[in-house]
Scaffold this active site. Sequence first.
Site, PDB file in Angstrom:
ATOM      1  N   LYS A  52      25.713  54.362  24.875  1.00 33.25           N
ATOM      2  CA  LYS A  52      25.292  54.997  23.517  1.00 33.25           C
ATOM      3  C   LYS A  52      26.608  54.845  22.839  1.00 33.25           C
ATOM      4  CE  LYS A  52      21.660  57.900  25.206  1.00 33.25           C
ATOM      5  NZ  LYS A  52      21.334  59.190  25.834  1.00 33.25           N
ATOM      6  N   GLN A  96      23.041  64.928  27.289  1.00 31.60           N
ATOM      7  CA  GLN A  96      22.743  63.980  28.258  1.00 31.60           C
ATOM      8  C   GLN A  96      21.710  64.660  29.271  1.00 31.60           C
ATOM      9  OE1 GLN A  96      22.518  60.396  27.681  1.00 31.60           O
ATOM     10  NE2 GLN A  96      21.181  60.220  29.431  1.00 31.60           N
ATOM     11  N   ASP A 119      18.689  63.991  18.910  1.00 37.77           N
ATOM     12  CA  ASP A 119      17.552  63.456  19.957  1.00 37.77           C
ATOM     13  C   ASP A 119      16.123  63.926  19.572  1.00 37.77           C
ATOM     14  OD1 ASP A 119      18.387  61.796  22.118  1.00 37.77           O
ATOM     15  OD2 ASP A 119      19.064  63.418  23.276  1.00 37.77           O
TER      16      ASP A 119
END
Length: 282
Positions: A52, A96, A119
Amino acid sequence: MTLIDGKGTAAEIRRELKRRAEAFEAKSGIKVGLAVVLIGDDPASEVYVRNKIKASEEIGISSIVRRLPAQTTQDEAECTVEELAADASIHGILVQLPLPPHLDEKKILAKIPTNKDVDGFSEENIGLLALGRKGTVACTPLGVMELLKRYHVETRGKNAVVVGRSNIVGRPMALLLLNADATVTVCHSHTKDLKGICAAADILVVAVGKPRFIQADMIKEGAVVIDVGTNRQENGKLCGDVDFEKVKGKVSMITPVPGGVGPMTIAMLLSNAVDAAERTLL
Ligand code: NAP
């Protein structure tokens, strides 16, 4: 049969985003900023975060990783997110997952302000999606919609079947297809007659996590098949939830694994970050 090229499409999207990130910097005087919170030492998470960060930097997004040890307390984790939330140079925050088991994921994610939730996992963003209103959408299902759009797949009035109802893929996927005027059926482990339901699908999206679960007799002639599944085989190679070799002669379009939905997920994360930054200029 058309092979849907997720890798190529994701590269094209990253080029578009690079131009938008440059335009944002020219206008605001700061770079698009993305922060990743990584707690613990899960090796798979390390790889995802590295990918990422690399992808972000390649398009001119400035990214930071806040690494916290596995024994981090709930308070420390929440404070870290709160600090990032208050930092005007950070436009997007992601935590994460999975987190170490002693941490309350829901409470930590709730510390991410909706406008920085790249997200799309916040309750508010999921609520907006459920109401058919604009918000930030989870990256994988958003990537599937982008593929359908760029391959000119009509969704209005089509029978769309989603196999899997997880919060990160199946559920938001079904809502997106519904919002795009498809007639949507969601299947899960208690579904009766899965084969019959799948075989009636004009668009079939599969996110189950079982190698080659979908066979040719579950596919309608000419269907568009999107395979979200990412399964590591004993030989180390990846395969999808759809038996690609057996179904490819029957479909009109299909995504391969690897090279289909997978590369779109990170591209959509970058897109959500650039969107979040651009919103600050409105
Ligand atoms: P998950 O949370 O394990 O959910 C799996 C879903 O499949 C559940 O809803 C489950 O039903 C359903 N299911 C299980 N067995 C079934 C059966 N026999 N018939 C019908 N439905 C069944 O998985 P996920 O996180 O959504 O991920 C799914 C797959 O997508 C995995 O391979 C994952 O690695 C992959 N993935 C890929 C990306 C990407 O970027 N390409 C991103 C995320 C996930 P119940 O709800 O009833 O248990």
